[in-house]
Design a protein around this motif. Structure first.
Motif, PDB file in Angstrom:
ATOM      1  N   ALA A 158      25.644 -12.465  28.652  1.00  0.00           N
ATOM      2  CA  ALA A 158      24.839 -11.249  28.442  1.00  0.00           C
ATOM      3  C   ALA A 158      23.350 -11.556  28.592  1.00  0.00           C
ATOM      4  N   ALA A 159      22.879 -12.644  27.961  1.00  0.00           N
ATOM      5  CA  ALA A 159      21.461 -12.985  28.036  1.00  0.00           C
ATOM      6  C   ALA A 159      21.074 -13.383  29.445  1.00  0.00           C
ATOM      7  N   CYS A 160      21.975 -14.066  30.151  1.00  0.00           N
ATOM      8  CA  CYS A 160      21.688 -14.488  31.520  1.00  0.00           C
ATOM      9  C   CYS A 160      21.636 -13.274  32.444  1.00  0.00           C
ATOM     10  N   THR A 161      22.507 -12.302  32.193  1.00  0.00           N
ATOM     11  CA  THR A 161      22.477 -11.069  32.989  1.00  0.00           C
ATOM     12  C   THR A 161      21.130 -10.364  32.815  1.00  0.00           C
ATOM     13  N   ALA A 162      20.662 -10.317  31.583  1.00  0.00           N
ATOM     14  CA  ALA A 162      19.367  -9.695  31.324  1.00  0.00           C
ATOM     15  C   ALA A 162      18.257 -10.430  32.058  1.00  0.00           C
ATOM     16  N   LEU A 163      18.323 -11.773  32.102  1.00  0.00           N
ATOM     17  CA  LEU A 163      17.310 -12.550  32.815  1.00  0.00           C
ATOM     18  C   LEU A 163      17.335 -12.228  34.297  1.00  0.00           C
ATOM     19  N   GLN A 220      21.836 -22.628  31.818  1.00  0.00           N
ATOM     20  CA  GLN A 220      20.476 -23.078  31.517  1.00  0.00           C
ATOM     21  C   GLN A 220      19.633 -22.977  32.781  1.00  0.00           C
ATOM     22  N   PRO A 221      18.586 -22.128  32.746  1.00  0.00           N
ATOM     23  CA  PRO A 221      17.748 -21.924  33.944  1.00  0.00           C
ATOM     24  C   PRO A 221      16.990 -23.192  34.331  1.00  0.00           C
ATOM     25  N   PHE A 244      14.680 -26.892  26.626  1.00  0.00           N
ATOM     26  CA  PHE A 244      14.376 -25.893  25.610  1.00  0.00           C
ATOM     27  C   PHE A 244      12.960 -25.334  25.739  1.00  0.00           C
ATOM     28  N   HIS A 245      12.019 -26.121  26.308  1.00  0.00           N
ATOM     29  CA  HIS A 245      10.649 -25.631  26.447  1.00  0.00           C
ATOM     30  C   HIS A 245      10.598 -24.408  27.351  1.00  0.00           C
ATOM     31  N   PHE A 246      11.499 -24.322  28.285  1.00  0.00           N
ATOM     32  CA  PHE A 246      11.500 -23.205  29.226  1.00  0.00           C
ATOM     33  C   PHE A 246      12.571 -22.173  28.866  1.00  0.00           C
ATOM     34  N   SER A 247      13.745 -22.638  28.480  1.00  0.00           N
ATOM     35  CA  SER A 247      14.811 -21.701  28.094  1.00  0.00           C
ATOM     36  C   SER A 247      15.970 -22.474  27.503  1.00  0.00           C
TER      37      SER A 247
END
Length: 706
Positions: A694-699, A471-472, A685-688
């Motif tokens: 996989a999704a974190c790598t894309a980020l 979670q960012p 959740f408002h931010f991410s």
């Protein structure tokens, strides 16, 4: 060998031939004799000296014949010998003729040696001859001397031995005792001889002694036995090694036995003490868990085909940890001893009582009769345990939670019964303490669910079935990605997604949290290495450490070993610990946290405000971040202008030099409020939402500089 020829009258041829034959036989006998044969005349001159005499005295016959016999005698006998002969010739009595005696001879080299001399008298035509047979006693005397020395050495050894040595006859009467045995038994040797060995043996061991000696009678072998013997009013353990003296054939005429004993009292006491410590709790003197489990197992095995009912009680002292911390360990030990005594006083002498752990006890009652009787006993125990405790540090009151299961009602397996009684105890504690709960079908269902969950967690750890999510965390002032919190997700093949709210608290309660934390830490470091290999910039990742990690003696060493394995620097990780963990065992934890911070690790205080923090202690923590719990963030609404708790935490964090992170931010109003109050970082959740790998790598690819 004669000095001159035999004088004889003229004889016819036949008579002379016979005489020559006899002379020839005589010469052969003299030559074959192994003993020296010497003949002297009335004046003491040697007339006969055979070959064996030459060997014995070292002279050739020619050197001796015609000379006085005194040359073969040592002084003073040599000087007196002629007077002996004169006295005998005058009608005196010779003390040696016809009887033989041990005398001494003298060899040519001057050596004096012992010999046995037998003397006879022969009347010949030449006059009286004294014939002596000389038998060398040198070897015999030396053998006697050797035997004497051997016996003396043996006697010295026996008398100087600290071990006990005895001999007994077939009726076990003492026939010999060495000084050590005499000293041990405290009686004189004369008083002991003839007494029965059994008089000195403990009554309970006399049967053993009789059986062992009977075995010696029948088998004739060595026997070893350990028995108790009286010693000056006390009892000592003696290890005896006993053997029969002689062969069975020799012993038919009279058996005798010899025993070598060693005092092993201290060894036996040490062994008994070790056995006691292996089965008993040293503080209370009660049986320990292992001993209790064995007792339960044996009882169930013996009762398998009987109709009796047994009860198993699991007792846990409520708030004992508080008493230990408030009053000190000495007072805590006093409470445990008093609790053990109160429980014991409530039981019969046939019931089995044990201390299972720090503040847990167990009772096994055989033949309880009914559940009602078990309940009455349990209530009696609870009442006694709730009475005030007078300790050296002051009075204290506590209660207990008690769980009961019955056999065979709730099972016949000792492991199942222990688990069920403990489950009932936990249910009693959950109901508010000072409660009694019997195991039931409902608890059975909960227990089954708990067992399945525990098995599932262990299988997930072994099979890498957990999955990391990230979670960012963003800065509120410019929106930049500052870091990420590592979260754990579990997708069970049958149950589907298992909520962390379900399995994380369970893992902490059942000792699995450390294993999960180690897995998360390793996987996080492995992922950092993978992203770096892809050329991506990885922000600081925050991982949670449970309270169980801080129970490890070398947490610092384990952290450094894992980081070294994957090539990760301490500065790339932030360690999140809860408020309660940070404040536990304050001195040791504070030193460890300072060491970790000095090496570059980030330190975050998680869920701040949900515990009971000491602000004075919080100011000493080397933390870099303070996290506002989502419970406080969720209270912020669109029209909220002030929130004293949130604002106070932000001010406190900044005053201590920490960044303040708000978690669980789910809308713009909450984000704007936090920005206005000076909060540094947010996540929610408002931010991410939490992202998989996989999704974190894309980020991270998206955040990479162009």
């Amino acid at each position: 060998m004669y000095s001159d020829e035999l004088g004889c009258k003229e004889l016819d041829g036949l008579t002379r031939a016979q005489l020559q034959s006899r002379v020839s036989v005589q010469d052969a006998l003299l030559a074959a004799a192994v003993d020296g044969i010497v003949a002297i005349d009335a004046r003491g001159h040697v007339r006969l000296f055979n070959r064996a005499a030459e060997v014995l005295f070292g002279y050739a016959a020619a050197e001796v014949l015609g000379n006085n016999i005194s040359m073969l005698m040592p002084q003073p006998h040599a000087a007196l010998h002629d007077s002996y002969l004169q006295a005998y010739a005058g009608g005196g009595k010779a003390g040696i003729v016809g009887i033989g005696r041990d005398v001494e001879g003298r060899r040519k080299n001057g050596e004096v040696f012992p010999m046995h001399l037998s003397v006879g008298v022969a009347e010949t035509e030449e006059g009286r001859l004294f014939v002596g047979i000389c038998h060398d006693l040198t070897s015999y005397k030396q053998a006697l001397l050797n035997l004497h020395h051997a016996e003396k050495r043996y006697r010295d050894i026996v008398e100087s031995q600290t071990e006990l040595i005895m001999r007994v006859d077939a009726q076990l009467r003492l026939t010999f005792c060495n000084p050590a045995m005499v000293l041990f038994l405290g009686e004189s040797a004369e008083a002991m001889l003839g007494k029965s060995l059994l008089e000195f043996i403990h009554p309970d061991d006399r049967v053993i002694v009789k059986r062992q000696f009977e075995a010696l009678f029948s088998e004739g072998l060595h026997q070893q036995l350990q028995i108790r013997m009286r010693c000056g009013g006390s009892e000592r353990w003696i290890d005896w090694r006993v053997r029969a003296l002689g062969t069975p054939l020799q012993l038919k005429e009279g058996w005798e036995f010899q025993g070598l004993g060693l005092d092993i009292t201290e060894h036996v006491q040490a062994r008994e003490q070790a056995e006691y410590l292996a089965t008993h709790d040293p503080l209370t003197g009660l049986h320990n868990r292992a001993s209790f489990v064995e007792g339960l197992r044996l009882l169930l095995s013996n009762r398998r085909h009987e109709g009796r009912r047994s009860a198993l009680l699991h007792i846990n002292l409520d708030r004992f940890k508080l008493a230990n911390e408030a009053l000190g360990q000495l007072a805590g030990d006093q409470i445990l001893k008093m609790s053990a005594g109160r429980i014991r006083a409530s039981l019969s002498r046939h019931d089995l009582l044990a201390r299972l752990g720090a503040d847990q006890f167990a009772v096994l009652v055989d033949d309880i009769g009914s559940a009602k009787q078990a309940a009455a006993l349990a209530q009696r125990i609870l009442a006694r345990l709730s009475e005030p405790y007078a300790t050296a540090a002051g009075p204290f009151n506590l209660t207990a939670s008690l769980g009961v299961c019955l056999c065979p009602d709730d099972g016949r397996n000792h492991e199942q019964l222990l688990r069920k009684a403990e489950a009932a105890m936990h249910e009693a504690k959950a109901k508010g303490r000072n409660e009694l709960v019997f195991f039931s079908e409902q608890l059975q269902e909960q227990l089954r669910s708990a067992l399945e969950l525990e098995l599932g967690i262990r299988q997930a750890l072994a099979g890498d079935a957990f999955e990391l999510y990230f979670q960012p965390k963003y800065r509120l002032d410019d929106g930049r990605l500052q870091g990420m919190e590592v979260l754990l997700r579990w997708f069970h093949p049958e149950w589907g997604a298992v909520s962390p709210a379900r399995f994380i608290p369970f893992a902490e309660k059942h000792g699995l949290a450390r294993g999960i934390g180690d897995w998360v830490l390793r996987q996080t470091c492995a992922q950092i290495r993978l992203w770096q290999a892809q050329g991506l910039t990885v922000p600081r990742l925050a991982v949670n450490l449970s309270a169980q990690h801080f129970e490890c003696r070398d947490l610092h060493g384990q952290l450094r070993a894992i980081l070294a394995e994957y090539g990760v620097r301490p500065a790339q990780l932030e360690l999140e610990i809860t408020e309660g963990t940070a404040l536990g065992n304050t001195g040791a934890h504070l030193a460890l946290l300072r060491q970790l911070r000095a090496e570059g690790f980030g330190l975050a205080i998680d869920d701040f405000g949900t515990g009971y923090s000491s602000l004075s202690y919080l100011t000493r923590l080397p933390a870099t971040s303070l996290k506002i719990d989502r419970a406080f963030v969720s209270r912020i609404k669109a029209d909220t202008r002030h929130d004293p708790v949130v604002e106070a935490v932000i001010v406190l964090g900044h005053s201590l030099g920490m960044e303040v992170v708000a978690e669980g931010v789910e809308n713009a109003a909450q984000a704007e409020f936090l920005r206005s109050k000076g909060c540094d970082l947010v996540q929610g959740f408002h931010f991410s939402r939490p992202l998989n790998v996989a999704a974190c790598t894309a980020l991270l690819v998206e955040q990479a500089p162009r």
